[in-house]
Design a protein around this motif. Structure first.
Motif, short mmCIF file in Angstrom:
data_model
loop_
_atom_site.label_atom_id
_atom_site.label_comp_id
_atom_site.label_asym_id
_atom_site.label_seq_id
_atom_site.Cartn_x
_atom_site.Cartn_y
_atom_site.Cartn_z
N LYS A 49 1.07 -1.31 -0.23
CA LYS A 49 0.03 0.04 0.11
C LYS A 49 0.75 1.29 0.05
N PHE A 51 3.54 1.63 -1.67
CA PHE A 51 4.27 1.65 -3.04
C PHE A 51 3.53 2.67 -4.10
N GLY A 52 2.27 2.83 -3.95
CA GLY A 52 1.68 3.62 -4.76
C GLY A 52 0.53 2.89 -5.16
N ALA A 53 0.11 3.30 -6.27
CA ALA A 53 -1.03 2.30 -7.14
C ALA A 53 -0.67 1.40 -8.00
N ARG A 61 -0.27 6.55 -16.56
CA ARG A 61 0.42 7.06 -15.29
C ARG A 61 1.91 6.36 -15.22
N GLN A 65 5.03 8.93 -15.41
CA GLN A 65 6.14 8.90 -14.33
C GLN A 65 7.37 8.82 -15.20
N GLN A 105 13.18 3.21 -4.04
CA GLN A 105 11.84 3.78 -4.05
C GLN A 105 11.54 4.72 -2.85
N ARG A 109 11.73 8.89 -3.17
CA ARG A 109 10.44 9.49 -2.60
C ARG A 109 10.88 10.59 -1.44
N PRO A 114 9.90 11.10 -8.69
CA PRO A 114 8.97 10.07 -9.04
C PRO A 114 9.63 8.74 -9.68
N VAL A 116 8.87 4.35 -10.78
CA VAL A 116 8.18 3.25 -11.00
C VAL A 116 8.62 1.80 -10.59
N PHE A 157 3.73 -0.37 -9.71
CA PHE A 157 3.55 0.61 -8.73
C PHE A 157 3.96 1.99 -9.13
N VAL A 158 2.97 3.07 -9.38
CA VAL A 158 3.36 4.34 -9.62
C VAL A 158 3.04 5.27 -8.34
#
Length: 158
Positions: A49, A51-53, A61, A65, A105, A109, A114, A116, A157-158
């Motif tokens: 959760k 990590f992103g969508a 998306r 990125q 990541q 962040r 950004p 992926v 995950f983005v």
């Protein structure tokens, strides 16, 4: 080269890196430890959760990125990849591709860059199924490269 000599050589090399790169390697090691602990304590669906969508590799998306970032951010992404790859063999546990991607990541962040995180699987002669995670930041190959040709990207995950 004898193992003790190899360790001594690596320690001498580490001392010549300079304080900025030494701190980057220390941050990478701490981030990989945090990733390892998170994966050991919590189920993957909970960890992921953060990590992103999770989207298809063809999701717009991902392309957003992947747009170019500035030279300074690209340089930082390359340095983070270097730091993660450099510290991974020194971890007191086997630091696999997922932990390396998670660490990089998190480091990106923190710097507002950004990225992926890609996930793939494939069959190989050595294993009935082989899974892999790799990370890029706007075209910079940060961790997990090169990706084996038998890997099919399942999502990211983005």
């Amino acid at each position: 080269m004898a193992p003790s000599r190899s360790i001594a050589h690596k320690l001498r090399t580490a001392l010549t890196l300079g304080p900025r790169r030494q701190l980057l390697v220390a941050e990478a090691a701490a981030s990989m430890l945090a990733a390892r602990l998170a994966l050991a304590i919590f189920p993957f669906r909970r960890v992921s959760k953060g990590f992103g969508a999770f989207v298809s590799p063809t999701d717009p998306r991902v392309a957003t990125q992947a747009r170019g970032i500035g030279e300074a951010q690209a340089r930082i992404a390359k340095e983070i990849g270097w730091a993660v790859r450099t510290s991974a063999p020194w971890m007191p546990f086997r630091s696999v591709c997922l932990q390396q991607a998670m660490a990089a990541q998190a480091m990106l962040r923190r710097r507002g860059i950004p990225s992926v995180m890609h996930f793939g699987a494939g069959k190989s002669d050595a294993k009935p199924i082989d899974a892999h995670a790799w990370l890029d930041a706007a075209g910079v190959k940060v961790t997990g490269y090169p990706v084996a040709p038998h890997m099919a990207e399942l999502g990211c995950f983005v």
